[in-house]
Design a protein around this motif. Structure first.
Motif, PDB file in Angstrom:
ATOM      1  N   GLU A 219     144.330 125.495 -22.205  1.00 23.56           N
ATOM      2  CA  GLU A 219     143.543 125.285 -23.432  1.00 23.56           C
ATOM      3  C   GLU A 219     143.759 123.899 -24.030  1.00 23.56           C
ATOM      4  N   ARG A 220     144.936 123.284 -23.836  1.00 22.93           N
ATOM      5  CA  ARG A 220     145.200 121.965 -24.419  1.00 22.93           C
ATOM      6  C   ARG A 220     145.026 120.830 -23.422  1.00 22.93           C
ATOM      7  N   LEU A 221     144.830 121.129 -22.150  1.00 28.12           N
ATOM      8  CA  LEU A 221     144.737 120.090 -21.126  1.00 28.12           C
ATOM      9  C   LEU A 221     143.597 119.096 -21.386  1.00 28.12           C
ATOM     10  N   PRO A 222     142.378 119.538 -21.744  1.00 27.39           N
ATOM     11  CA  PRO A 222     141.317 118.541 -22.007  1.00 27.39           C
ATOM     12  C   PRO A 222     141.657 117.597 -23.161  1.00 27.39           C
ATOM     13  N   GLU A 223     142.263 118.140 -24.205  1.00 22.24           N
ATOM     14  CA  GLU A 223     142.633 117.310 -25.356  1.00 22.24           C
ATOM     15  C   GLU A 223     143.701 116.284 -24.960  1.00 22.24           C
ATOM     16  N   VAL A 224     144.683 116.725 -24.201  1.00 28.20           N
ATOM     17  CA  VAL A 224     145.750 115.827 -23.757  1.00 28.20           C
ATOM     18  C   VAL A 224     145.188 114.750 -22.837  1.00 28.20           C
ATOM     19  N   MET A 225     144.290 115.117 -21.937  1.00 23.47           N
ATOM     20  CA  MET A 225     143.702 114.137 -21.015  1.00 23.47           C
ATOM     21  C   MET A 225     142.871 113.100 -21.773  1.00 23.47           C
ATOM     22  N   ARG A 226     142.148 113.533 -22.814  1.00 28.49           N
ATOM     23  CA  ARG A 226     141.391 112.570 -23.637  1.00 28.49           C
ATOM     24  C   ARG A 226     142.341 111.598 -24.330  1.00 28.49           C
ATOM     25  N   THR A 227     143.429 112.149 -24.871  1.00 29.05           N
ATOM     26  CA  THR A 227     144.400 111.297 -25.554  1.00 29.05           C
ATOM     27  C   THR A 227     145.029 110.301 -24.581  1.00 29.05           C
ATOM     28  N   VAL A 228     145.383 110.771 -23.402  1.00 25.81           N
ATOM     29  CA  VAL A 228     145.961 109.875 -22.391  1.00 25.81           C
ATOM     30  C   VAL A 228     144.944 108.803 -22.001  1.00 25.81           C
ATOM     31  N   GLY A 229     143.695 109.190 -21.861  1.00 27.14           N
ATOM     32  CA  GLY A 229     142.657 108.214 -21.530  1.00 27.14           C
ATOM     33  C   GLY A 229     142.502 107.152 -22.602  1.00 27.14           C
ATOM     34  N   LYS A 230     142.542 107.575 -23.881  1.00 22.64           N
ATOM     35  CA  LYS A 230     142.430 106.608 -24.983  1.00 22.64           C
ATOM     36  C   LYS A 230     143.618 105.659 -24.997  1.00 22.64           C
ATOM     37  N   VAL A 231     144.815 106.210 -24.784  1.00 21.89           N
ATOM     38  CA  VAL A 231     146.009 105.370 -24.785  1.00 21.89           C
ATOM     39  C   VAL A 231     145.944 104.360 -23.638  1.00 21.89           C
ATOM     40  N   LEU A 232     145.552 104.815 -22.462  1.00 24.52           N
ATOM     41  CA  LEU A 232     145.441 103.897 -21.317  1.00 24.52           C
ATOM     42  C   LEU A 232     144.393 102.824 -21.561  1.00 24.52           C
ATOM     43  N   ARG A 233     143.273 103.200 -22.176  1.00 29.82           N
ATOM     44  CA  ARG A 233     142.224 102.226 -22.493  1.00 29.82           C
ATOM     45  C   ARG A 233     142.753 101.172 -23.470  1.00 29.82           C
ATOM     46  N   GLU A 234     143.480 101.610 -24.511  1.00 32.11           N
ATOM     47  CA  GLU A 234     144.027 100.664 -25.484  1.00 32.11           C
ATOM     48  C   GLU A 234     145.059  99.741 -24.839  1.00 32.11           C
ATOM     49  N   LEU A 235     145.890 100.289 -23.958  1.00 32.22           N
ATOM     50  CA  LEU A 235     146.862  99.450 -23.261  1.00 32.22           C
ATOM     51  C   LEU A 235     146.178  98.422 -22.363  1.00 32.22           C
ATOM     52  N   ARG A 236     145.118  98.835 -21.703  1.00 34.77           N
ATOM     53  CA  ARG A 236     144.389  97.906 -20.836  1.00 34.77           C
ATOM     54  C   ARG A 236     143.750  96.800 -21.668  1.00 34.77           C
ATOM     55  N   LEU A 237     143.146  97.163 -22.810  1.00 33.90           N
ATOM     56  CA  LEU A 237     142.542  96.146 -23.674  1.00 33.90           C
ATOM     57  C   LEU A 237     143.596  95.180 -24.206  1.00 33.90           C
ATOM     58  N   ALA A 238     144.738  95.719 -24.613  1.00 35.65           N
ATOM     59  CA  ALA A 238     145.796  94.850 -25.139  1.00 35.65           C
ATOM     60  C   ALA A 238     146.321  93.916 -24.056  1.00 35.65           C
ATOM     61  N   SER A 239     146.512  94.441 -22.852  1.00 28.87           N
ATOM     62  CA  SER A 239     147.017  93.573 -21.781  1.00 28.87           C
ATOM     63  C   SER A 239     145.982  92.525 -21.392  1.00 28.87           C
ATOM     64  N   ASN A 240     144.698  92.883 -21.414  1.00 25.96           N
ATOM     65  CA  ASN A 240     143.654  91.889 -21.120  1.00 25.96           C
ATOM     66  C   ASN A 240     143.617  90.808 -22.187  1.00 25.96           C
ATOM     67  N   THR A 241     143.804  91.197 -23.451  1.00 25.18           N
ATOM     68  CA  THR A 241     143.816  90.220 -24.533  1.00 25.18           C
ATOM     69  C   THR A 241     144.964  89.240 -24.353  1.00 25.18           C
ATOM     70  N   VAL A 242     146.142  89.768 -24.068  1.00 28.68           N
ATOM     71  CA  VAL A 242     147.307  88.898 -23.862  1.00 28.68           C
ATOM     72  C   VAL A 242     147.078  87.999 -22.653  1.00 28.68           C
ATOM     73  N   LEU A 243     146.533  88.559 -21.580  1.00 31.83           N
ATOM     74  CA  LEU A 243     146.277  87.768 -20.378  1.00 31.83           C
ATOM     75  C   LEU A 243     145.296  86.636 -20.663  1.00 31.83           C
ATOM     76  N   HIS A 244     144.222  86.918 -21.410  1.00 38.40           N
ATOM     77  CA  HIS A 244     143.243  85.871 -21.733  1.00 38.40           C
ATOM     78  C   HIS A 244     143.856  84.801 -22.628  1.00 38.40           C
ATOM     79  N   GLU A 245     144.684  85.211 -23.605  1.00 36.34           N
ATOM     80  CA  GLU A 245     145.306  84.227 -24.483  1.00 36.34           C
ATOM     81  C   GLU A 245     146.255  83.325 -23.694  1.00 36.34           C
TER      82      GLU A 245
END
Length: 81
Positions: A20-46
């Protein structure tokens, strides 16, 4: 990662979290991974922007001037009697 590893991770997550909680957890993990990827791309571009800038013009160092020569003390007049 091959398909077996992904299925194994999902199976363990299903057992730990529950169905019952797996979809919610997977969405949260996806959001966290997306934010980490954006942050690392920002640092890489800078960093890339900073490293690609031409070096600033630095004036050459001024030649070191030698200290003035020490003058011998002036002769002290002596009294002749």
């Amino acid at each position: 990662m091959d398909l077996f590893e992904i299925v194994l991770i999902l199976a363990i997550a299903l057992i730990v979290v529950g169905p019952e909680r797996l979809p919610e957890v997977m969405r949260t993990v996806g959001k966290v991974l997306r934010e980490l990827r954006l942050a690392s791309n920002t640092v890489l571009h800078e960093l890339t922007d900073v490293l690609d800038e031409p070096p600033a013009k630095v004036p050459p160092p001024a030649p070191k001037s030698e200290p003035p020569a020490v003058q011998p003390p002036a002769a002290v007049p002596t009294e002749k009697t």
